[in-house]
Structure formats: C-alpha cells, structure tokens
Design a protein around this motif. Structure first.
Motif, short mmCIF file in Angstrom:
data_model
loop_
_atom_site.label_atom_id
_atom_site.label_comp_id
_atom_site.label_asym_id
_atom_site.label_seq_id
_atom_site.Cartn_x
_atom_site.Cartn_y
_atom_site.Cartn_z
N ASN A 68 0.86 -1.18 0.00
CA ASN A 68 0.00 0.00 0.00
C ASN A 68 0.90 1.24 0.00
OD1 ASN A 68 -1.67 2.19 0.86
ND2 ASN A 68 -3.16 0.66 1.51
N ILE B 14 1.25 3.38 3.22
CA ILE B 14 1.50 2.72 4.51
C ILE B 14 2.34 3.60 5.44
CG2 ILE B 14 3.59 1.40 3.90
CD1 ILE B 14 0.64 -0.25 5.59
N GLU B 15 3.21 4.41 4.85
CA GLU B 15 4.06 5.26 5.69
C GLU B 15 3.24 6.28 6.50
OE1 GLU B 15 6.20 8.42 3.58
OE2 GLU B 15 5.38 7.60 1.72
N ALA C 141 0.60 5.56 8.13
CA ALA C 141 -0.13 4.87 9.21
C ALA C 141 0.21 5.46 10.57
CB ALA C 141 0.21 3.38 9.18
N LYS C 142 1.40 6.01 10.69
CA LYS C 142 1.80 6.49 12.02
C LYS C 142 1.07 7.77 12.44
CE LYS C 142 6.13 8.71 10.53
NZ LYS C 142 6.64 7.96 9.39
N LEU D 145 -4.86 6.20 2.91
CA LEU D 145 -4.59 4.86 3.43
C LEU D 145 -5.89 4.22 3.91
CD1 LEU D 145 -2.67 2.60 4.46
CD2 LEU D 145 -2.48 3.87 6.58
N THR E 168 0.07 -8.40 5.28
CA THR E 168 -0.18 -7.13 4.57
C THR E 168 0.43 -5.93 5.27
OG1 THR E 168 -2.25 -6.80 5.74
CG2 THR E 168 -2.37 -7.94 3.63
N GLY E 169 0.72 -6.06 6.55
CA GLY E 169 1.29 -4.92 7.28
C GLY E 169 0.25 -3.94 7.76
N ILE E 170 -1.03 -4.33 7.68
CA ILE E 170 -2.11 -3.44 8.12
C ILE E 170 -2.36 -3.65 9.61
CG2 ILE E 170 -4.58 -2.90 7.86
CD1 ILE E 170 -3.10 -2.08 5.39
N TYR F 199 8.95 1.11 14.32
CA TYR F 199 8.52 0.12 13.34
C TYR F 199 8.82 -1.29 13.86
CZ TYR F 199 8.33 3.85 9.85
OH TYR F 199 8.02 4.99 9.16
N ALA G 225 3.99 -0.17 10.36
CA ALA G 225 4.06 1.23 10.79
C ALA G 225 2.79 1.64 11.49
CB ALA G 225 4.29 2.11 9.57
N GLY G 226 2.91 2.44 12.52
CA GLY G 226 1.73 2.93 13.22
C GLY G 226 2.02 3.41 14.63
N HIS G 227 3.08 2.91 15.23
CA HIS G 227 3.40 3.35 16.58
C HIS G 227 4.03 4.74 16.53
CE1 HIS G 227 2.40 0.07 19.25
NE2 HIS G 227 2.81 -0.79 18.33
N GLN G 228 3.69 5.55 17.53
CA GLN G 228 4.21 6.90 17.58
C GLN G 228 5.62 6.96 18.17
OE1 GLN G 228 2.50 9.62 16.51
NE2 GLN G 228 0.94 8.21 15.79
#
Lengths: 471, 317
Positions: free
Chosen positions: A150, A153-154, A156-157, A206, B30-32, B285, B301-304
C-alpha cells in the motif's frame, strides 16, 4: 435491607451526599478515582459481612440510591455541571467495573505435595514436533510475495485512534473522488494533531484504500483538502489547506478531499458496484446508506447528475467571484479576482503579497457580457489549467452592439485582427472548468453580436486554412 | 473486525507495544494494523500471548494487564497488581496453568492468573532488580536474570535454587533456553553472549549447566536473545542498532539485520519454521526479515514511539 449499621452504605452515602451538594465539582476530581468507601470499609471493618464487600452486589445496591436522590428529595437547583460530571464518573466506574482486579496473594497454607505435583509437572522434552512443518506465516507471505505494498502505509503512524496522551483531531472527510453514492457521507478520520495537512491526506488515502478496496488512488500531491459544508458541499471560494501546514492550525472539522485532476467522470457503475460488495464490517453506519439496491442507486445517480446540470445552468447568470491568476504575454502571473455575472465580467487586482515589484500591473476592468465572445480551456498542466476569455475591444467604444454589426459588414478582415482581444487566466483545474462552463452557459443564453461575429470570423479563418492546405 | 472463533488456533497473532502507551495487533502478511488497544498508565515492557491464544498479557509499571484477543475491547479485562515496580517479563506455563513474571522489585513470581488453584502463587526474591525471566521447556524450572549479573535457576517444585554469575556486576538482560532444553543463552549489558549446555535432570534433580561458549555478540549492550524453534539459530538484538543471527553449531554470524536509522533493536521473535524473524525497534517500526537472505520483507508502521516488546504466535500448515 441493613442500612445505618452498614459502614459501607454510610460511607457511600456520605460520599454521594458530598458530591451532590458540591456545586464546584471539585469533590469529584478528588473522589473520582478509587472507590473510597469500599477501601475504607475494608480497612475499618475486618469482620464485615462478606456479602457487603462483594463487588458486583454492592455496586448494584448503591447505584439506584444515587439515582433516586434527584427525584425523591427534589433537589431543585442548577446542577448541570455536576450532573455531567456524575455521568462521566458513572461511565468511568462502569468501565473500571469491567476490569477485574487481581491482587498479588500468596496463600497462607502451604500447598500439599499433591497440588504441587499437579501444578508443576516436569515435562519430558521430546524432539520438537513442529520442526519441518511449514509455518502459516511463511505460507501467507509466499502467497502474496508480489503483493503491491500500500503506497500510503508510511502514513499509518499519523493514526490518532486509541492514542493516549497525544493530542488528536477528528475530521469528517468527504471523498469527492469516489463514485457519487460514496461521496455523500463523510469518512471519520482521527489523526494526531502534529501531522501536516499532506500527512493527513496520506492517512485519509490509506484509510480510503483499505475501505474502498480497489479504487485507484494517486500520489498524495494530487489531492487537496478543502473547507466543506456539513452536507459535503466543497467550498471552492477558499483555496485548499496548505499541505505543508500542521493540521492543528486549522479549526475546520469538516473537509473535502478533492483530486486536482479530473478523473471522477471515468468512474463506471461496474466499479461502484464492486465497491458496494467490498464494504467492511467497521462501517456499519455507512453501510446503511449503501443498502440501496443497484438499480435504485443508478437511478439516483442519474437524477443527481441531471439536477446538477440543471442547477449549474440556472445559477450561471448569478454573480460569483473566483480567485485566479491572470497571465500576460510575458507569461508573468498576478492573482486577481474574477467576477462573473449575467451582466458583466470584472477583473479586480488583488493586493500582492511579498512582492516589491510586479511584472503584471493589472488595472481593474469591467467588460459587458455582450462584449465577451468566447471562452475556452487552452492548456491543462499539473500545476493548473489555463483558460482564455476573448472579448471585443470595440464593443464599448462604439457604444451599441448594432454598430458592431455595421462594422462587420464594412471590413470583416480588419475587424477580426483588431477588435478581438483576450485574457489568459490560470487556476486549478476544478475552478477553471467551473468558470469556463459558467461563462459559456451565459454566452449561449445571450448569444450576443460579438459572439456571432467571433464565431463567423473563426469559421472564415478555418475555411481559408483548408483552402491553403488544399492548394 | 470480528475474529472467527472456529479458526482461533490457526491464527497468526502479532502484537507490538512500547512507549506510546498503545498495543497494536497486525495482519502479518499485509502490514495493516488490525486493532489498537490502550495501555494507559505506563509504557509496555513485555507482551505475551496466552497458550489458548485468547488473551494477551502486557506488563508495565506495577501492573500486568490482560487484553481480550477475541473481542474488540480496547481496554484491559484483567489487571494484576501488587508489584511495586516495573514488571520486566511475563510468560505462561504451556498449558496455561500459571503465569510467571519478573519485576524490578527484586522478585520473580508465579501467579494463579485464572484464580483456579489458590496454591499456585509463589515468589522468589533476588538481591537485585529482575531484568528477565525464562521458563525452561521442562516447565518446572524458571531462569531469572538480574541487574547484578546473576542468573538464578529456580526449581518451582522444590523451591531449590542455584546461582550462576557469568560476569560480575554486568547486568544480565535476557536469557533463553532452546526448545529441546539442551542449550541456554544469556546476553549482558556489555554485548556479550554466554552459552551453556544443559543436561536433563533426572526425576526431581535440577538441570545441570555447563559453560560452553562465550562471544562478543555486539559492541554495545545486548537486549534480547532467542533461539529459533528448530534450535539451529540464535538471534541477539542490541543497542548497536542491529539484530544478529548466529548459527548454534559454531556460533558464527549468519545474518546481520540492519537498517539505516532503526535505532535500538529491542525485541525479536522467529516464525515457527525459523524462516522469518520479526524485530521491534526504537524507530517505531516492527519489521519482518527473511532469515536466509537477510532482507526486510515487511514493515509495520503505526506506533508513535519506540516499540519495546513483541508477542507472536504462529501456526503450522
């Protein structure tokens, strides 16, 4: 029901009375955390009836009492603040009640050997049975080795959902590039308050790409966020929010994501039906809107399109102003305000920011709509769309349109080279399209002498060209 | 997302947590990010999934919290309290009979976490804050590492204990025993890795440990060590911004997992077939690497903020 000999009840009563008579609300801030009565009662009374300490039961015993207070004692005073706080406290208490608390405790009596044998069983370590077996993870990864990642995706954070201790912002985002039936309701997006507008756009895309499956989406720079009405109508009078700015700078909660290039018309109904099937479980509210059957949806979309055409035609002669750039022959640009109505077209210069000298000195001018002969899009670039407005410069001088007609009959060749002038403007694609459509609708309605003349001269030119090429 | 109850045990679960007070559950291929849960009061020090795959335990300051994996509840369902400092490690007996923890209040504890057998609870006191706990695959011996550099072998059945000091006054940061129970690894704050070979203790006898090997795994402190499920590999993670995979036959370096600016690598875990490895790092990450090629295959990716802990449960096909 034992009441006055019940320490727990009394403590609870004191606490509740205190809260309900304290107008400042400070008491709740102090008392909100722990269930003080219970803790105190635990400490004070070791021989308390075990029934009293039973978590679930005493909650149920005390809660109706709190609620009765309002009605039975008829406390008539302004306590909305307190009421709100009480409600919040109640919710917090309920949430806390759902969490089971287990305290560290070592039993006083030593475990029997039997219990020990049961609890701590020495296991014979055999050869690892899973060795050689394929992992599900490996299989899934192999299945989708060519899975395109996707592209967003970058971003997402920047997700603001379930964040703690970080300021977040919630937006209603209207996705204008989606098919008609998905455009009418907003997507709720929560992002962290420190994100930039472009990062918010990336995160929206996203989210959009995970919800609307295979809908083709373009790089983040292709989109802009615009101030939008609650009903989803994008307000094009204002420019899009600066992508480099922090989201916290803007106070709007309702925004529209607009693609800078026109692609919406390419969306066919087939794809929108696929989208309907792809609805995800988390959008239960949204799916209600989508439950219209396929045909109905088509009909509605068609009607909406008709309505839109009608509305734009009706609104065409109404005055509207746009912010666009005027482009001179040297390709220098200056921002101006372009006012269009059924009577005239006005060009007003805008105060230039941060420029000591300007290449284009645009004076305010006004042209009667009947002097305007032609309007068209001349060039479409990624940076913006340029369009041209052709007008008859002799219109005002001659005073009346009848004279223009007379001129034509005298020397048409001269006329074409001298009396028609044009302005070139540049604006973002949507605005340019809108302006050109608006002007053309007005011109079609009025079909002035200037227009006829211009069209005639264009035809002549074209004929001449074909003659030349045929020779 | 509703998790299908019937396929519960065929599921892959990857959970990550760290300094941003959230725990995230990921769709691994998928990394989601599938779900975010709140860990409000402190950072997440360690994560572990219960053997029945229904709950996730997260440890923080003074608490161990249990989250429901089958529902969508973002809040914990059980809160274990009574520890006065950071809880540094958590794990479960393989049949879920009890839970073990290690904490900075100089103790390792066995918890009767489902409140089924009142006599399961046990405490083991150490002289220094506990940094890591590891259950021997025989399910009756707990290895406890502490800040003074001591490794304690605590027999849960007899309460007998032994001490091993590979290097005085050098904090032990992680201990692991391979699935066959023949090798034990420990890493310390100087980046050194110590290997022991273990012998099976006959009935009731404690496991015997024989120092086998010692090597410089990293230039800076090593943070975690884990054997692969097939016991052929050992991964060590470190503050030197790398994770390194070593062959257990000769402890030679097989792969170095490195990425520009990934900062400290805090945790790592192998897939059940030892082909892939997940790492967690301070850049926020989680990453998936191919063990054979050393290439990064996915990024989560998603954590602050920094990710400190990983929990992973694989399934076999």
């Amino acid at each position: 029901m034992a009441l006055y000999d019940n320490k727990l009840w009394l403590l609870s009563h004191i606490r509740d009375s205190f809260i309900s008579t304290d107008d400042t609300g400070m008491s709740e801030l102090v008392l909100i955390g722990d269930d003080l009565p219970k803790q105190l009662a635990d400490n004070l009374d070791w021989y308390r009836d075990p029934d009293d300490s039973d978590d679930d039961e005493d909650d149920m015993n005390r809660e109706p009492y709190e609620m009765h207070l309002d009605m039975d004692f008829e406390v008539r005073r302004q306590r909305s603040n307190t009421a709100v706080r009480l409600e919040k406290m109640d919710i917090a208490k309920k949430r806390a009640a759902k969490v089971k608390h287990i305290k560290w405790e070592v039993s006083a009596t030593a475990p029997t050997t039997e219990e020990l044998d049961n609890l701590f069983v020495r296991k014979d370590i055999k050869q690892n049975q899973t060795v050689g077996k394929k992992s599900l993870l490996s299989e899934q990864l192999e299945k989708c080795t060519n899975l395109p990642q996707n592209p967003y995706i970058e971003y997402a954070k920047f997700d603001g959902s379930a964040q703690i201790g970080i300021l977040t912002r919630k937006y209603k985002i209207f996705l204008t590039m989606l098919p008609e039936e998905h455009r009418n309701y907003p997507m709720i997006v929560s992002c962290i308050a420190t994100a930039k507008i472009e990062e918010l756009i990336g995160f929206i895309l996203l989210k959009c790409s995970t919800i609307h499956g295979d809908f083709p989406l373009k790089p983040v720079s292709h989109y802009g966020l615009y101030i939008t009405e609650e009903d989803g109508e994008v307000d094009h009078d204002f420019p899009n929010l600066d992508p480099k700015e922090c989201v916290a700078k803007f106070g709007f909660t309702c925004l529209g994501l607009v693609e800078h290039k026109q692609i919406t018309k390419n969306v066919s109904f087939e794809s929108s039906q696929i989208l309907i099937q792809n609805e995800s479980a988390e959008d239960i509210n949204i799916s209600i809107h989508r439950k219209i059957k396929g045909d109905e949806a088509k009909q509605i979309t068609a009607n909406m399109h008709l309505m839109k055409v009608h509305a734009t035609a009706m609104e065409a002669p109404l005055y509207q102003s746009y912010r666009v750039y005027i482009v001179n022959k040297m390709r220098a640009k200056a921002e101006i305000q372009l006012g269009i109505s059924g009577e005239k077209i006005e060009i007003d210069p805008l105060q230039q920011k941060n420029t000591k000298f300007t290449f284009v000195r645009q004076k305010p001018v006004s042209h009667h709509i009947d002097s305007v002969a032609w309007c068209e899009v001349t060039d479409t670039k990624s940076s913006g769309t340029t369009f041209r407005v052709v007008y008859s410069s002799s219109f005002g001088n001659n005073g009346a349109s009848s004279n223009v007609n007379a001129n034509v009959t005298q020397s048409p060749t001269l006329q074409t080279s001298t009396s028609f002038k044009h302005y070139d403007f540049e604006a973002d694609h949507n605005t340019a399209e809108e302006i050109v459509q608006k002007i053309n609708l007005i011109l079609e309605l009025r079909s002035s002498g200037s227009r006829k003349e211009y069209l005639a001269s264009r035809e002549r030119k074209q004929k001449r060209k074909t003659l030349h090429t045929n020779k | 997302m509703v998790v299908d109850g019937t396929s519960e045990n065929d599921q892959i679960i990857l959970a990550t947590g760290g300094y941003d007070h959230t725990i995230k559950i990921w769709q691994t291929h998928t990394g989601i990010c599938q779900r975010t849960m709140q860990h409000a009061e402190s950072q997440v020090n360690a994560l572990e999934i219960t053997p029945d795959k229904l709950s996730l335990a997260a440890t923080g300051y003074q608490h161990i919290r249990m989250y429901d994996l089958a529902s969508n509840n973002p809040n914990p369902t059980v809160n274990y309290e009574g520890i006065t400092k950071n809880v540094t490690g958590v794990g479960f007996q393989e049949d879920g009979k009890w839970m073990y923890t290690g904490s900075e209040d100089c103790s390792a504890r066995i918890w009767d976490y489902r409140l089924k057998s009142a006599h399961a609870a046990k405490i083991f006191q150490t002289s220094a804050p506990v940094t890591c706990v590891c259950l021997h695959p025989n399910q009756v011996e707990l290895l406890v590492g502490d800040q003074s550099g001591v490794i304690h072998l605590w027999d849960l059945k007899t309460d007998h204990n032994e001490q091993f000091i590979p290097e005085g006054d050098t904090m032990i940061l992680d201990i692991d025993v391979d699935s066959e129970g023949t090798l034990m690894a420990a890493v310390n704050s100087k980046g050194r890795c110590y290997i022991w070979s273990l012998t099976f203790g006959r009935d009731g006898e404690p496991t015997k440990m024989y120092p086998k090997h010692k090597f410089e795994a990293h230039k800076r402190q090593a943070l975690k060590c884990k054997f692969s499920p097939d016991s052929t590999l050992l991964v060590t993670t470190s503050a030197d911004q790398t994770a390194r995979i070593w062959k257990t036959c000769d402890f030679s370096l097989l792969q170095e997992l490195k990425q520009e600016n990934q900062r400290w690598v805090w945790d790592a875990v192998f897939s059940s077939d030892s082909q892939y490895i997940f790492t967690a790092s301070s850049d926020g990450y989680a990453k998936l690497w191919n063990v054979k090629t050393g290439n990064m295959e996915r990024e989560y990716a998603g954590h602050q903020k920094a990710i400190i802990a990983l929990a992973f449960r694989d399934a076999t096909v």
